[in-house]
Motif scaffolding. Structure first.
Motif, short mmCIF file in Angstrom:
data_model
loop_
_atom_site.label_atom_id
_atom_site.label_comp_id
_atom_site.label_asym_id
_atom_site.label_seq_id
_atom_site.Cartn_x
_atom_site.Cartn_y
_atom_site.Cartn_z
N ALA A 243 10.64 -3.82 24.40
CA ALA A 243 10.52 -2.88 25.43
C ALA A 243 10.80 -1.45 25.06
O ALA A 243 10.61 -0.58 25.89
N ASP A 244 10.93 -1.11 23.79
CA ASP A 244 11.03 0.31 23.33
C ASP A 244 9.94 0.87 23.26
O ASP A 244 8.68 0.39 23.15
N PRO A 245 10.17 2.44 23.96
CA PRO A 245 8.94 3.20 23.61
C PRO A 245 8.65 3.49 22.26
O PRO A 245 9.37 3.62 21.39
N VAL A 246 7.15 3.71 21.99
CA VAL A 246 6.77 4.00 20.81
C VAL A 246 5.87 5.35 20.91
O VAL A 246 4.91 5.18 22.05
N VAL A 247 5.82 6.47 20.15
CA VAL A 247 4.89 7.49 20.30
C VAL A 247 4.13 7.12 19.03
O VAL A 247 4.20 7.26 17.94
N VAL A 248 2.56 7.32 19.50
CA VAL A 248 1.42 7.11 18.72
C VAL A 248 0.78 8.44 18.40
O VAL A 248 0.40 9.19 19.60
N VAL A 249 0.52 9.16 17.44
CA VAL A 249 0.02 10.15 17.02
C VAL A 249 -1.18 10.04 16.31
O VAL A 249 -1.23 9.07 15.20
N ALA A 250 -2.41 10.64 16.56
CA ALA A 250 -3.79 10.44 15.76
C ALA A 250 -4.58 11.64 15.90
O ALA A 250 -4.22 12.52 16.77
N GLY A 251 -5.65 11.55 15.20
CA GLY A 251 -6.71 12.75 15.19
C GLY A 251 -7.90 12.02 15.85
O GLY A 251 -8.41 11.24 15.27
#
Length: 475
Positions: free
Chosen positions: A447-455
């Motif tokens: 249930a944890d939020p995860v921040v995803v970063v990409a180009g």
């Protein structure tokens, strides 16, 4: 079982007689080494090839990338042969150094380096034997240098010479270095550390030989390099604060401040920085460090260094595993201290100078606001992960890349847990792989939020432009 370090800063350990055995290399890796340094000032090519093969075997066994750093020797400036092997000099004594000569005494000490005679000026200093003997240049000729002793001592055969106020017209790459570099690149080292960097152009020469086959580390150990810090950081892929030679050529009291300047410059440029030399030096011969050494390691961590390095402690010491374990404990305890976060945040960049940096900074801040335990960085070149790392976020950085050499180089980057992955081709695939990987690596609960970063477009180096927040289970 997932092998993951419980700290953000990385450990570099030098391999030598005390640590070259495959069983010892594994013990050091388990104790906390992220990147191994091969010092090409010592050892044969066959020795380094065996160590390289053993480290790659460790990678296969533990399914974790391991960085390998080749450290080139660089030019060595030394006096020649002294009559009777040594002379003792006293303050105020006049000496003469000569360009040509097989051996000599105070009236004609061989110094077979024409570059010195072409560059040195009256008032410059010569430091012999790591600064134990200090002389001031008083006069010059075409083939001789007159000097007066300021700090006396013993000058013996082949002792090293430092010239802190003199920029020499000398390449940092000797014929030996070129042969060693070709060998290291053929082996497949991940980083190449360049010694004797005096000016930004020195890096261009090395870059022309290395290309993109390895990351280029600029060793800052000359006062002239300090005069061009910003240009050197811009041209290098990483920087090593080589405090040994640097501490000989500048006053010891200036070294701590210069260290902080270099760490900050690298952090602002999103380039890894290694703090090196004598960090736990007493552990060469003792199972525990001094309290001052523990504080020295902690200071580098508070400064925000990406990595700290062991030299003789792991290469030739009696307690190599204990030294790594101690460094690991110091780093973890420092990063857990109540003042750590405020100190590291205070020394970070305040304003972002580009859109990709701003996106990465926003992702790091968003992870803090949401209490996200992990940031997933999809990176083809390592740049996206480095941009996030410059903010020193509290969340773990999961750096996923399809590029094995990049995965290994990320073993120098602060906070990066590097995972090799397949190429991604769509937004939906990015989200699916991010959530699957973060769960596989046990970095978050469902249930944890995860921040995803990409180009986007995917696979285009340096294009950090997208943030996505998802639940770790993908729902």
């Amino acid at each position: 079982m997932i092998m993951r370090r419980k700290r953000r800063a990385k450990i570099v350990a030098t391999v030598g007689p005390a640590s070259a055995d495959p069983a010892m290399l594994e013990a050091l890796f388990r104790a906390g080494v992220d990147t191994f340094r091969l010092n090409f000032s010592h050892g044969s090519h066959d020795d380094h090839a065996r160590v390289h093969a053993a480290i790659r075997a460790l990678e296969d066994k533990h399914h974790r990338p391991i960085g390998i750093l080749q450290d080139l020797q660089g030019p060595k400036i030394r006096v020649g042969t002294i009559r009777d092997g040594r002379i003792e000099v006293t303050p105020g004594q006049a000496l003469r150094f000569v360009l040509n000569g097989s051996e000599g005494g105070p009236e004609a000490i061989p110094l077979p380096h024409p570059e010195i005679f072409a560059a040195v000026l009256p008032g410059h200093h010569l430091l012999i034997d790591d600064g134990r003997v200090r002389l001031r240049v008083t006069g010059l000729g075409d083939d001789h240098i007159d000097a007066e002793v300021e700090i006396g001592g013993v000058i013996s055969n082949r002792k090293g010479v430092n010239l802190p106020g003199t920029v020499l017209d000398m390449s940092p790459l000797t014929p030996k270095d070129r042969a060693d570099l070709a060998f290291g690149l053929e082996l497949g080292v991940d980083w190449v550390a360049l010694s004797f960097v005096q000016r930004p152009g020195d890096l261009l020469e090395a870059r022309g030989l290395i290309g993109d086959r390895a990351g280029l580390v600029a060793k800052v150990e000359k006062p002239s390099a300090l005069d061009h810090v910003d240009e050197i950081v811009a041209l290098a892929d990483a920087v090593m604060v080589a405090r040994g030679d640097l501490g000989v050529e500048i006053p010891p009291e200036d070294v701590p401040g210069r260290q902080k300047e270099l760490v900050r410059a690298c952090r602002f440029a999103a380039k890894p920085v290694i703090v090196a030399t004598q960090m736990l030096d007493s552990m060469v011969a003792a199972p525990t460090p001094t309290r001052a050494e523990a504080s020295d390691v902690a200071t580098a961590i508070y400064d925000g260094a990406d990595a700290v390095m062991l030299s003789a402690e792991s290469a030739a010491g009696q307690y190599p595993v204990e030294a790594v374990e101690m460094m690991d404990r110091i780093i973890r305890r420092t990063e857990q201290h109540k003042f750590y976060r405020s100190i590291v945040d205070a020394s970070g960049p305040r304003e972002e100078t580009s859109a990709p940096h701003a996106v990465a900074a926003a992702a790091a801040d968003l992870a803090v606001a949401l209490g996200a335990p992990a940031l997933v960085a999809f990176t083809s070149s390592g740049t996206t992960a480095a941009r996030i790392a410059r903010r020193r976020p509290a969340a773990q950085i999961l750096a996923t890349t399809p590029n094995l050499p990049v995965s290994r180089r990320l073993c120098l980057l602060w906070g990066a847990h590097s995972v090799l992955s397949e190429e991604i081709h769509s937004y939906e695939e990015m989200v699916e792989k991010a959530t699957r990987t973060v769960m596989e690596q046990e970095l978050a609960g469902p249930a944890d939020p995860v921040v995803v970063v990409a180009g986007i477009p995917f696979g285009q180096a340096g294009s950090t432009n997208n943030i996505r927040v998802v639940r770790a289970d993908g729902n």
